[in-house]
Scaffold this motif. Structure first.
Motif, PDB file in Angstrom:
ATOM      1  N   LEU A   1      -7.813   2.619  -2.203  1.00  0.00           N
ATOM      2  CA  LEU A   1      -7.469   2.795  -0.795  1.00  0.00           C
ATOM      3  C   LEU A   1      -6.531   3.987  -0.627  1.00  0.00           C
ATOM      4  O   LEU A   1      -6.718   4.819   0.270  1.00  0.00           O
ATOM      5  CB  LEU A   1      -6.826   1.525  -0.254  1.00  0.00           C
ATOM      6  N   ALA A   2      -5.526   4.082  -1.488  1.00  0.00           N
ATOM      7  CA  ALA A   2      -4.593   5.208  -1.417  1.00  0.00           C
ATOM      8  C   ALA A   2      -5.332   6.531  -1.600  1.00  0.00           C
ATOM      9  O   ALA A   2      -5.068   7.518  -0.899  1.00  0.00           O
ATOM     10  CB  ALA A   2      -3.505   5.052  -2.480  1.00  0.00           C
ATOM     11  N   ASP A   3      -6.279   6.568  -2.529  1.00  0.00           N
ATOM     12  CA  ASP A   3      -7.033   7.789  -2.787  1.00  0.00           C
ATOM     13  C   ASP A   3      -7.890   8.165  -1.584  1.00  0.00           C
ATOM     14  O   ASP A   3      -7.996   9.354  -1.231  1.00  0.00           O
ATOM     15  CB  ASP A   3      -7.912   7.594  -4.021  1.00  0.00           C
TER      16      ASP A   3
ATOM     17  N   VAL B   1       0.835  -1.206   0.000  1.00  0.00           N
ATOM     18  CA  VAL B   1       0.000   0.000   0.000  1.00  0.00           C
ATOM     19  C   VAL B   1       0.869   1.256   0.000  1.00  0.00           C
ATOM     20  O   VAL B   1       0.565   2.238  -0.683  1.00  0.00           O
ATOM     21  CB  VAL B   1      -0.958   0.016   1.205  1.00  0.00           C
ATOM     22  N   GLY B   2       1.956   1.224   0.738  1.00  0.00           N
ATOM     23  CA  GLY B   2       2.795   2.399   0.896  1.00  0.00           C
ATOM     24  C   GLY B   2       3.348   2.942  -0.407  1.00  0.00           C
ATOM     25  O   GLY B   2       3.392   4.165  -0.607  1.00  0.00           O
ATOM     26  N   ARG B   3       3.773   2.061  -1.310  1.00  0.00           N
ATOM     27  CA  ARG B   3       4.328   2.533  -2.584  1.00  0.00           C
ATOM     28  C   ARG B   3       3.274   3.278  -3.401  1.00  0.00           C
ATOM     29  O   ARG B   3       3.567   4.293  -4.034  1.00  0.00           O
ATOM     30  CB  ARG B   3       4.884   1.355  -3.390  1.00  0.00           C
ATOM     31  N   GLN B   4       2.046   2.759  -3.401  1.00  0.00           N
ATOM     32  CA  GLN B   4       0.987   3.417  -4.158  1.00  0.00           C
ATOM     33  C   GLN B   4       0.612   4.758  -3.526  1.00  0.00           C
ATOM     34  O   GLN B   4       0.396   5.758  -4.218  1.00  0.00           O
ATOM     35  CB  GLN B   4      -0.263   2.516  -4.217  1.00  0.00           C
TER      36      GLN B   4
ATOM     37  N   THR C   1       2.447   6.734  -1.425  1.00  0.00           N
ATOM     38  CA  THR C   1       3.485   7.763  -1.513  1.00  0.00           C
ATOM     39  C   THR C   1       3.559   8.340  -2.919  1.00  0.00           C
ATOM     40  O   THR C   1       3.751   9.549  -3.086  1.00  0.00           O
ATOM     41  CB  THR C   1       4.856   7.206  -1.095  1.00  0.00           C
ATOM     42  N   ALA C   2       3.389   7.498  -3.942  1.00  0.00           N
ATOM     43  CA  ALA C   2       3.393   8.007  -5.319  1.00  0.00           C
ATOM     44  C   ALA C   2       2.266   9.005  -5.525  1.00  0.00           C
ATOM     45  O   ALA C   2       2.441  10.059  -6.150  1.00  0.00           O
ATOM     46  CB  ALA C   2       3.273   6.856  -6.314  1.00  0.00           C
ATOM     47  N   LEU C   3       1.084   8.705  -4.980  1.00  0.00           N
ATOM     48  CA  LEU C   3      -0.063   9.595  -5.121  1.00  0.00           C
ATOM     49  C   LEU C   3       0.167  10.909  -4.370  1.00  0.00           C
ATOM     50  O   LEU C   3      -0.123  11.996  -4.884  1.00  0.00           O
ATOM     51  CB  LEU C   3      -1.325   8.910  -4.608  1.00  0.00           C
ATOM     52  N   LEU C   4       0.693  10.823  -3.155  1.00  0.00           N
ATOM     53  CA  LEU C   4       0.932  12.031  -2.361  1.00  0.00           C
ATOM     54  C   LEU C   4       1.940  12.949  -3.041  1.00  0.00           C
ATOM     55  O   LEU C   4       1.769  14.177  -3.054  1.00  0.00           O
ATOM     56  CB  LEU C   4       1.418  11.649  -0.962  1.00  0.00           C
ATOM     57  N   VAL C   5       2.997  12.358  -3.597  1.00  0.00           N
ATOM     58  CA  VAL C   5       3.994  13.161  -4.319  1.00  0.00           C
ATOM     59  C   VAL C   5       3.351  13.815  -5.538  1.00  0.00           C
ATOM     60  O   VAL C   5       3.573  14.992  -5.835  1.00  0.00           O
ATOM     61  CB  VAL C   5       5.192  12.290  -4.733  1.00  0.00           C
ATOM     62  N   GLU C   6       2.508  13.045  -6.241  1.00  0.00           N
ATOM     63  CA  GLU C   6       1.804  13.565  -7.420  1.00  0.00           C
ATOM     64  C   GLU C   6       0.923  14.751  -7.046  1.00  0.00           C
ATOM     65  O   GLU C   6       0.778  15.710  -7.820  1.00  0.00           O
ATOM     66  CB  GLU C   6       0.966  12.455  -8.045  1.00  0.00           C
ATOM     67  N   GLN C   7       0.363  14.727  -5.844  1.00  0.00           N
ATOM     68  CA  GLN C   7      -0.511  15.797  -5.381  1.00  0.00           C
ATOM     69  C   GLN C   7       0.251  17.002  -4.839  1.00  0.00           C
ATOM     70  O   GLN C   7      -0.357  17.997  -4.473  1.00  0.00           O
ATOM     71  CB  GLN C   7      -1.461  15.258  -4.305  1.00  0.00           C
ATOM     72  N   GLY C   8       1.572  16.904  -4.786  1.00  0.00           N
ATOM     73  CA  GLY C   8       2.373  18.044  -4.365  1.00  0.00           C
ATOM     74  C   GLY C   8       2.789  18.061  -2.909  1.00  0.00           C
ATOM     75  O   GLY C   8       3.370  19.040  -2.435  1.00  0.00           O
TER      76      GLY C   8
ATOM     77  N   PRO D   1       2.270  -0.906 -13.173  1.00  0.00           N
ATOM     78  CA  PRO D   1       2.566   0.000 -12.058  1.00  0.00           C
ATOM     79  C   PRO D   1       1.504   1.097 -11.964  1.00  0.00           C
ATOM     80  O   PRO D   1       1.097   1.648 -12.968  1.00  0.00           O
ATOM     81  CB  PRO D   1       3.931   0.584 -12.422  1.00  0.00           C
ATOM     82  N   TRP D   2       1.078   1.398 -10.759  1.00  0.00           N
ATOM     83  CA  TRP D   2       0.097   2.458 -10.532  1.00  0.00           C
ATOM     84  C   TRP D   2       0.781   3.561  -9.747  1.00  0.00           C
ATOM     85  O   TRP D   2       1.547   3.277  -8.826  1.00  0.00           O
ATOM     86  CB  TRP D   2      -1.074   1.918  -9.715  1.00  0.00           C
ATOM     87  N   PRO D   3       0.510   4.831 -10.032  1.00  0.00           N
ATOM     88  CA  PRO D   3      -0.426   5.333 -11.033  1.00  0.00           C
ATOM     89  C   PRO D   3       0.266   5.794 -12.307  1.00  0.00           C
ATOM     90  O   PRO D   3      -0.341   6.464 -13.126  1.00  0.00           O
ATOM     91  CB  PRO D   3      -1.065   6.531 -10.315  1.00  0.00           C
ATOM     92  N   GLU D   4       1.571   5.482 -12.460  1.00  0.00           N
ATOM     93  CA  GLU D   4       2.309   6.051 -13.580  1.00  0.00           C
ATOM     94  C   GLU D   4       1.752   5.617 -14.935  1.00  0.00           C
ATOM     95  O   GLU D   4       1.633   6.408 -15.854  1.00  0.00           O
ATOM     96  CB  GLU D   4       3.792   5.656 -13.484  1.00  0.00           C
ATOM     97  N   ARG D   5       1.434   4.298 -15.074  1.00  0.00           N
ATOM     98  CA  ARG D   5       0.978   3.798 -16.373  1.00  0.00           C
ATOM     99  C   ARG D   5      -0.249   2.937 -16.174  1.00  0.00           C
ATOM    100  O   ARG D   5      -0.169   1.857 -15.581  1.00  0.00           O
ATOM    101  CB  ARG D   5       2.095   2.979 -17.056  1.00  0.00           C
TER     102      ARG D   5
END
Length: 326
Positions: free
Chosen positions: A211-213, A12-15, A17-24, A315-319
Motif C-alpha cells: 500500500l505504501a509503495d 500505514v503512516g510509519r511505513q 514515511t519511511a519509504l518516502l524518506v528512503e526515496q529522497g 520492521p519494514w522496510p529496514e530489515r
C-alpha cells in the motif's frame, strides 16, 4: 518533493514515511500530539491536535508540494455511540474537506486520500470483485463518512484545480497489525483448531508495504490525478487459504476443521458474533487492474513475504531478512 503526511505515526503512516524518506523526499509529519514515534529522517514533525473543521494548517502547509491524508477516525468494531455518524463526519468529512481547501490555497498540487473498500459495502458479489466503476454502497458510519469525503474532494478539485488521488484498500496487514488479523495469527500460532477448512470465499488483502509503495508511486505519476484506485496484493484468497499461509509463515501446521459454512453462520448468530463470522465467511474481493494498468504498478511484496514479515513482526522496510522485492 516536500510532502505532508497526516497520521504519520499510524500503522500505514510509519511505513509510508519511511519509504518516502528512503526515496529522497522531504517529509513533514503531522501527528496529533508531541512525542510520536516516527522513522528516522523525517524533515519536520508538527503536532496539530485533533483533525476537524477548525484545525490550523497554516504553519504546516507552507512550501508543501503534496499532501497524503491518512489520519482519520477509524472503523470501530461494535460501534455503540448514538451519534457515531456525526463523529465520523467531523473528522473524516469536514476535517478532510478543510485540509484539502487549505492545501489548495497554500499551492499544493497533489492531494492523496486514503479511503476504504468499505465505500463499496461489506461484501462483494459472489464471483464479481469490486471495481472502481461499481456504484458505492457503504453500509456503516465509517464507510459513509469515507464516501462523503471522496465526494467533497471531487468538488474541491473541480473548484480549485487541486489534483486528487483516492485509494480504497481492503484489509491492510503487516507488522504491528491489530484487531481480528492479530487474533487470527495468534490462534494459528497457538495451534487452536479453526473451523474454516470448508470455506471457499474470496477475500482481498494488501500488505502495508505494498500500500505504501502504491501511494508513493502515485505521487510521481500525472496519470494518477483525478483517479480512484482499488489496491491489493493480487488474487483474492479464501479464509482457509489465508490460515494455511499464516501457518506456513509461522512454520507450523494449520489446525483446520471442515465445518459447513451454514452451521458456522448459525453458531455466529447464537453467540452474538454474527458480524465477525460473516466477515470470515463472506466475499470481499477487489479488482485493482485500473491501478496496475494506468500506473504500471505491481506489488513489490508477495502475500507470502508480507505474511512472513507480519508474523515475525519485522520492521519494514529496514530489515526484511531473506525477503526480496518481486
Amino acid at each position: 518533493m516536500r510532502i505532508l503526511v497526516t497520521g504519520a505515526n499510524g500503522f500505514v503512516g510509519r511505513q509510508l514515511t519511511a519509504l518516502l524518506v528512503e526515496q529522497g523526499h522531504r517529509v513533514t509529519a503531522a501527528v496529533r500530539r508531541e512525542g510520536a514515534a516516527l522513522p528516522a529522517g523525517i524533515g519536520e514533525i508538527r503536532a496539530i491536535g485533533d483533525i476537524g473543521p477548525d484545525t490550523d494548517w497554516n504553519r504546516v502547509l507552507d512550501g508543501i508540494d503534496a499532501v497524503i491524508h491518512l489520519a482519520a477516525r477509524v472503523h470501530v468494531m461494535r460501534e455503540t455511540a448514538p451519534d457515531s455518524l456525526a463523529r465520523f463526519r467531523r473528522v473524516n468529512v469536514l476535517g478532510t474537506q478543510h485540509l484539502a481547501r487549505a492545501a489548495a490555497q497554500a499551492g499544493a498540487g497533489h492531494f492523496v486520500y486514503l479511503s476504504s473498500v468499505k465505500v463499496h459495502g461489506e461484501t462483494s458479489p459472489e464471483g464479481a470483485p469490486f471495481t472502481e466503476a461499481m456504484a458505492p454502497a457503504p453500509e456503516d458510519a465509517y464507510g459513509i463518512s469515507k464516501w462523503e469525503a471522496e465526494q467533497a474532494l471531487a468538488k474541491i478539485a473541480a473548484e480549485t484545480g487541486l489534483g486528487v488521488t483516492v485509494f480504497r484498500p481492503p484489509l491492510v496487514y503487516g507488522p504491528g497489525v491489530r484487531a481480528n488479523f492479530e487474533r487470527l495469527v495468534e490462534a494459528v500460532r497457538r495451534g487452536i483448531p479453526l473451523p474454516f477448512g470448508a470455506v471457499q470465499n474470496r477475500r482481498s488483502l494488501v500488505y502495508v508495504g505494498n500500500l505504501a509503495d502504491a501511494v508513493a508511486t502515485s505521487l510521481s505519476r500525472a496519470e494518477a490525478i483525478g483517479q480512484t484506485f482499488l489496491v491489493s496484493d493480487g488474487p483474492a484468497v479464501s479464509t482457509a487459504e489465508l490460515i494455511r499461509s499464516i501457518a506456513e509463515a509461522l512454520q507450523c501446521k494449520p489446525r483446520l476443521a471442515s465445518i459447513p459454512p451454514a452451521l458456522l453462520k448459525l453458531t455466529g448468530a447464537l453467540t452474538g458474533k454474527e458480524a465477525e463470522i460473516g466477515r470470515l465467511l463472506g466475499d470481499l474481493a477487489v479488482n485493482d487492474a485500473l491501478l496496475r494498468n494506468r500506473l504500471g504498478w505491481r506489488p513489490p511484496y508477495s502475500l507470502r513475504e508480507g505474511l512472513a514479515a507480519t508474523v515475525l513482526k519485522t520492521p519494514w522496510p529496514e530489515r526484511l531478512g531473506g525477503m526480496h522485492r518481486i
